[in-house]
Structure formats: C-alpha cells, structure tokens
Design a protein around this motif. Structure first.
Motif, short mmCIF file in Angstrom:
data_model
loop_
_atom_site.label_atom_id
_atom_site.label_comp_id
_atom_site.label_asym_id
_atom_site.label_seq_id
_atom_site.Cartn_x
_atom_site.Cartn_y
_atom_site.Cartn_z
N PRO A 209 -13.46 -36.85 -7.46
CA PRO A 209 -12.11 -37.10 -6.92
C PRO A 209 -11.52 -35.86 -6.24
N GLU A 210 -10.76 -36.11 -5.22
CA GLU A 210 -9.99 -35.08 -4.53
C GLU A 210 -8.53 -35.48 -4.55
N LEU A 211 -7.67 -34.54 -4.10
CA LEU A 211 -6.23 -34.83 -4.12
C LEU A 211 -5.88 -36.03 -3.27
N ASN A 212 -6.58 -36.17 -2.14
CA ASN A 212 -6.24 -37.30 -1.28
C ASN A 212 -6.81 -38.62 -1.79
N VAL A 244 0.99 -28.69 -6.95
CA VAL A 244 0.84 -28.08 -5.62
C VAL A 244 2.24 -27.67 -5.18
N VAL A 245 2.46 -26.38 -4.97
CA VAL A 245 3.80 -25.82 -4.83
C VAL A 245 4.01 -25.29 -3.41
N ALA A 246 5.20 -25.59 -2.89
CA ALA A 246 5.66 -25.00 -1.62
C ALA A 246 7.13 -24.64 -1.78
N VAL A 247 7.53 -23.47 -1.31
CA VAL A 247 8.91 -23.01 -1.42
C VAL A 247 9.56 -23.10 -0.05
N VAL A 266 7.19 -29.62 -5.20
CA VAL A 266 6.01 -29.72 -6.07
C VAL A 266 5.41 -31.11 -5.95
N ASP A 267 4.09 -31.15 -5.83
CA ASP A 267 3.32 -32.39 -5.97
C ASP A 267 2.41 -32.20 -7.16
N GLY A 314 -2.34 -27.63 -15.36
CA GLY A 314 -2.43 -26.22 -15.04
C GLY A 314 -1.14 -25.68 -14.46
N THR A 315 -1.18 -24.44 -13.98
CA THR A 315 -0.03 -23.74 -13.41
C THR A 315 -0.38 -23.28 -12.00
N THR A 316 0.60 -23.47 -11.11
CA THR A 316 0.41 -23.07 -9.71
C THR A 316 1.66 -22.35 -9.25
#
Length: 745
Positions: A209-212, A244-247, A266-267, A314-316
């Motif tokens: 499996p992948e994220l998509n 999955v983090v974006a600021v 966050v996703d 986990g942590t990202t």
C-alpha cells in the motif's frame, strides 16, 4: 385373372428374379452410425437435453453408456432407475436419441452410444461425448472486505475465493477499475460437494500500500460459462500512516506588526493527532491545537516555524521560513560633511527592507534624481554643490523614509542673525547668534559691558547652544526680567578651524504688537459697517413710507365711475334720478351726491366673471362683439320712440335684451358731437380705451337730485361738477358720446 395374356412360365421367372434381388440386398447391407452424440454444455436446472445417436442398417442391439456403465438399451421403453432418462426417436429411421429431462449435476459426465455385433455385422461404438452441467460460482468473497486496514509501505496479500462453480471460475483483479496482473490462481474440487461435480477457485494478489491507495477499491471478478456478467467482490483500503505535515500562514502575505495565524495542515490516519510548535528551535508553550496566533515583527523575518504532529503510527514534522514584509529602515544615514573647495566628497545612505528597497538621491527643493546608488559621489566640490541632499529609501507597499545630509565648503564663519532684536521691559529677551558655516564652530562667545559668556549663566543672563534643523549652530542669550539698562549692543564672536567672525546685535525695546493694531483696525471697520447699515435701513424705511403715502393720496383723489351695464338712451339717463321706487333691473344704485363705484361682477346677476356664467362665456367667445364695434349708432334720445321700459331679464340668454334693443337702431344716423372739455379731460384720466365715455358727461342737475326719507319730493344736491356755472351751461355735449355709455359693460 389379372394378367390373362401373360403365360404362367413368365410369372415364375419374375418371382425368381425378385427373390434373387432381395437376397443380394441383404447380403451387401452392414450397420453404421450416421450421427453420433456431441459434447454438450447445459446450465444447471435446464428443462431437457438430448444426445443424438442414429444407426443405419442396425442389426445388433443398441446401448447407451455413461461414464463406462450401461444405462439403457433400445429394447427398454423406460430406463430402470433413471426416470429422467429415455431413448426416443424414429426406430425405422435408426434414431436412438438419449433425452434427459430436469438436468441435474449428476447428469454431468461422459456419454457413448454402442451397437452390439450381429451375425453379419460387427459392433459399433460412438465417440465419447462430454455433457457438462454448468453452474455459476456459489459464492465469491474477498478476504478483508469491505474495508481492510493496512499500513503504508507494508506488503499485504489479497485473497479472492470463487466456490461451488462448474466449471471452475476464472478470477480477474482490478484497482479502481484498472486491471492488475501478477495474481496466483488455483482450483480444485469442492470439498463439501457430494456430487463431486463442483469446483473451488482461489486467486492471491500481493499489494504494497501507498498513501494514494487510501480510499481506493480493489475488486476480484469471478466468471465461468454459466454467467453472463462476472460476480464481483471488493474492498476499500484504509491506509494508516504517520501524519503528513505542511505549515502555512493566514494571510499568506505577512506584514510586520500584524497578527498572523500559523496553521499545521495534517493528513494522518488515524486522525487522532497531537501537536507541538516551535520557533527557531524553541518550543512554544501553551499551544496544543493545529494553529496558533503570532504577532510578527521585523525580527521574525526568516524565522523558522516548526510543527510536530504525532499519531499511533508515528511522528512527522513540518516547517516553514517566515517571509515578513517590512518597511524601509536606514542602516546607515548620510552625515553632513564639509570639505575644501575642489576636493572630492561622498555621502552614503544604506537602507533595509523587504522587498529589497530602492534608494534615490535628490537635492532639497529639486525633484531631479541625482543617483540611485547608496553612495552619492562628488569628484570635485564647487560652490554650486553646497546644499542639502535628500536620500529617499522606498519599499513597495510602504511609506518611503527620507534623510538628509549637507555638503559645505570650509569657510570663515558667517553670522546671519538679525542685527536688531527686540524685547519688552519685564519679559525674557532671547538674543540669537546663528551660523551655518562649516566646519562647525568650536567656540561662540557673548560679550557686553565687560561681561563674557560662552555657556552657562551669569546673574539674569544665560547662554546655551543648539543645533538648527539645517545643521548649523545657534547660540542663544537669555535675559530674564529685562530692564531698561539692558537695552544696547551685544557682541557675538564665532570661532572655527578656518577663522573668526564677530557681529554686534542690538537689543531694542519692543512696542505694541502688530496683532493689536490688526485687532483695532478690524473692530473699527466692523463698527463703521454696522453704523452704515443702520443708516441705510432707516433711509429705506422712510422712503417706503413716503411712497405709500403718495399712493394713498392718489387713491383718495380718484374720481368714481358708474357704468350702466345696458344700452339706454340719453333720455333714460337724464330721467334716472327722477324715478321713484326701485331701479330698473340691471341698473346700479347711485347716491344723490356722488355716484358710487360699480364693480364689473355686479353687472351680471351679481356674479363674478366665471366660465359658469353664460354671459361671461359668450363675451369670451369669438361670436361676441362689443356694442361700440357696430357700424350703426343708435339715434339721439329726442328721436327715440321705443319704450324705455326694459324687458324681463332672461338668465338663459342675458344678451337677448340688448339684441332686441339694437335691432331698432339699424337705420340710426350719427349726430354732431358736442363735448365738454372738462369732462373730456376727466374721462381721459380714467379710461384706457379711446371710446370710453365717462358717465358724468350726463350728470345734469336732475341727475343729482335725491329724495329725502319721509318726503316724496326730490331735492337738488350741490353740483359736484360745476354745471351751475354759466360757462358750462352753454357747453355743447356730444350725445353720440353719451349714448356710448351703454356699451361700456
């Protein structure tokens, strides 16, 4: 006899020939299979299926064989133990077909038609026919459906089972309707099938499996000959992964001294996430949600904001560098310089800002751009270069900032303060000694009456030095509580590196302030304007009263006019005053001494002019003609023989009376005109029309008679028009003009 003409021996011969032919035919005939059973497929539960077997010249016995066992022969009407089986067909044609009704799984197998040998023929065996009873898969399943939780990047096998099918089902894989390859397929007899005819199929597909893949549907599609559409089983991937983090910032464009919201996008799966914020590596306390507010300053430019998100997987971390837009700032400002004439000079102006600022040099009072570099260079300084230079630093979206620098040529000090300065007695006087010459003076000294003072105080005197806006130096001498003996000369001496200069400054007593003179002038002018306004208003009021008095006097002297609103002769006019009783209809009442004014609206039924009045409407129409416009004139009163009595007034046609009277004057001839000059002069004053006749033209003495109350005799009144005078008695009166009186209604 049937054939009387044929001899007996011929008949015998014919019989022998026929017997021999029949014997030859049987001697050459052999049995054979002209049609054999074929492979047949039929769906489970079908109505019936027929396996054909046709034998020519069958001489032996026919049997049907299933899976190597005899199930029946041509001699059996019904096959024992198999009521659904029957051999049917036209035996004379060699048809021995096997018919199976109510097809069941047990009927699936290999079938053969056999004929036993006879004395003359060998036995026959048809080829083996496959009867397949088709059945769709009883169940199709996908392990883990409908939702399978997997971790990202961890391999997993998808298993699809298609059980209870005949023949065995084939299995195909699809990902979001796209076919997939690489699956492992296998099939075998169904374990729990007592008939032994059903098959189970298994297909295994390996996936990483992948994220998509999250939320996508995987399908296995099973099919065989018994189905027209494949049977589908599917599952949805629930891909669990670390956040999955974006600021990001809101707004995206950050300006200094504004509050910005930093958001951690966050996703994650699972979605239960905890957050930790930091700025330039320092953890920010008190912030536990996915966003925080930050007051941004210029110092936050290029600061790193980091967000750490943690779930069970986990942590990202995600981070961004702040791009703070801030206005221009001066890192290095130009300084005022003083150089010798002919030598080089330069001034620097370094600015900072985001976006990158632009620098522009201009001269104070001029808009011409001298340079766009941070350094303003003078190769050779001349006298024309002396002045103030302006450095402007501009950042798009912000107000520009400016600073100045002065360029001077070294020279002996020049004192440009006024030579005479004033102060009032008792006030604090401030004497000013100013110089803008470069280099700056290193000493300024005040001296007067054997007193010298640079800075500090001496009794009531105090000296200080201040810097002017233009970059010069000013020395101020404060004299507290000025006395008369303080007025006089004060010497100011200035020293610099080039030379020395002195100037005498005189302190004089200050008179009245100019503002006081201005106030006095304004008050005086206001008083003068006020007085003139009162005089003018009084004059206008007096003039208005005078004009009003003249109008009242003129109205009192107006001569009244009585207008007779119908055609009448002079005789009627002269006899009007002699009548007793009521006046004729339509005639106005008169007083004995002076005729009263007759208003126009009293002449017609005592009504005002209105379109409701038929007489008024006729007079306004084109058909109406004033009596004085007729060509024929009425005859003189002494020739008038018509009845002076007036006809009754008709409201429907108020003009009928006039029309009847004028019809009698059609042949009248005009008479000579006799007119009194005095009457003409009075008439001209009260009539705008040339044919107007004043009723006073007919005021003979009888017209002025009156009848006192209680006495039936008439008495004469005073003649208001002077008819008693002899000069007027013999005046010739125009009867033609007098008769016109009846036309002036």
């Amino acid at each position: 006899m049937l054939f009387p003409e044929i001899p007996v021996n011929c008949c015998v011969l014919i019989c022998l020939l026929l017997s021999s032919c029949v014997h030859l035919e049987y001697a050459n005939a052999t049995q054979s299979l002209t049609q054999e059973p074929a492979d047949t497929a039929v769906n489970f539960g079908a109505g019936a299926v027929t396996l054909q077997c046709v034998v020519a010249e069958k001489s032996g016995q026919l049997f049907w064989i299933k899976d190597g066992e005899h199930i029946g022969s041509d001699k059996d009407v019904t096959i024992p133990g198999l009521s659904r089986y029957a051999i049917e067909g036209d035996a004379s044609a060699g048809e021995y077909n096997l018919k199976i009704t109510g097809v069941a799984l047990a009927d699936d197998g290999l079938y053969q038609c056999q004929v036993t040998p006879s004395a003359m023929d060998a036995g026959l065996n048809s080829h083996t026919a496959k009867l397949t009873v088709q059945r769709p898969p009883g169940s199709v399943s996908l392990d883990g459906s409908p939702t399978m939780s997997v971790k990202v990047s961890e391999a997993v096998n998808l298993t699809c089972n298609a059980n209870g099918a005949n023949p065995a089902a084939t299995i195909a894989w699809f990902r979001d309707n796209a076919p997939l390859e690489g699956a492992i397929y296998s099939s075998g007899r169904a374990a729990n099938d007592v008939s032994g005819k059903l098959w189970d199929a298994v297909s295994v597909l390996g996936i990483t499996p992948e994220l998509n893949d999250h939320g996508l549907v995987y399908e296995c599609r099973a099919s065989n000959a018994a189905v027209t559409e494949p049977i589908v089983a599917g599952l949805t991937f629930d891909v669990q992964h670390a956040p999955v983090v974006a600021v990001e910032t809101i707004p995206a464009e950050i300006r200094e001294e504004t509050t910005t919201i930093c958001r951690c996008v966050v996703d994650a799966n699972p979605r239960s996430v905890s957050y930790v914020w930091s700025k330039n590596g320092d953890t920010l306390t008190g912030v536990e949600s996915n966003q925080m507010e930050l007051l941004v300053t210029k110092e936050d430019h290029k600061a790193t904001i980091k967000c750490s998100a943690t779930n069970t997987i986990g942590t990202t971390e995600g981070s961004m560098e702040l791009n703070v837009l801030y206005g221009p700032r001066l890192v290095e400002v130009p300084i005022s310089i003083s150089v010798d004439e002919g030598s080089p000079a330069q001034m620097e102006c370094i600015g900072d800002g985001n976006p990158t600022p632009t620098t522009k040099w201009t001269r104070l009072g001029s808009r011409a751009t001298l340079s766009t570099m941070q350094r303003l260079q003078f190769d050779t300084v001349r006298g024309s270069d002396v002045g103030v230079y302006v450095c402007s630093v501009t950042v798009p979206g912000f107000e520009p900032i400016t600073t100045i620098g002065r360029l001077d040529i070294n020279a002996i000090p020049v004192i440009d303060s006024p030579s005479v300065q004033r102060a009032k007695v008792g006030s604090t006087a401030i004497l000013e000694c100013r110089t803008d010459t470069k280099p700056d003076p290193y000493l300024i000294m005040w001296s007067w009456k054997d007193i010298e003072l640079e800075t500090g105080s001496e009794g009531r005197f105090e000296a200080e030095q201040v810097e002017t806006a233009a970059g010069g130096i000013t020395s101020l001498l404060h004299i507290k509580r000025v006395r008369k003996e303080d007025y006089g000369d004060y010497n100011c001496t200035v020293w610099n590196d080039v030379g020395i200069q002195s100037k005498i400054i005189m302190l004089e007593q200050q008179g009245m302030d100019r503002i006081i003179y201005i106030i006095i002038g304004v008050v005086a002018a206001s008083g003068f304007i006020f007085v003139m306004t009162i005089i003018f208003m009084a004059y206008c009021r007096r003039r208005l009263r005078k004009n009003k008095a003249q109008v009242d006097h003129a109205s009192k002297e107006a001569i009244p006019v009585e207008i007779i609103p119908q055609v009448m002769s002079l005789k009627d006019a002269l006899n009007k005053g002699k009548k007793t009783g009521d006046e004729p209809d339509g005639s106005p009442h008169s007083s004995g001494s002076r005729p009263r004014y007759a208003m126009p609206h009293e002449f017609v039924n005592r009504k005002r002019d209105s379109w409701e009045d038929p007489q008024y409407r006729r007079r306004q129409s084109n058909e109406y003609m004033e009596p004085h416009q007729f060509d024929r004139r009425p005859p003189p009163p002494w020739e008038d023989d018509y009845d002076n009595r007036r006809e009754p007034y008709n409201d429907d046609d108020p003009y009928a009376r006039h029309d009847n009277q004028y019809s009698k004057f059609e042949d009248a001839k005009p008479e000579p005109i006799y007119h009194d000059r005095s009457i003409r002069s009075q008439r001209s004053r009260h009539s705008d029309h040339e044919d107007y006749v004043d009723p006073r033209d007919f005021c003979d003495p009888p017209y002025t008679r009156y009848k006192p109350e209680g006495n039936g005799e008439y008495r004469d009144r005073d003649d208001p028009y002077g008819y008693e005078h002899d000069s007027d008695k013999d005046s010739e009166v125009s009867y033609d003009s007098k008769d016109r009186l009846a036309t002036n209604v």
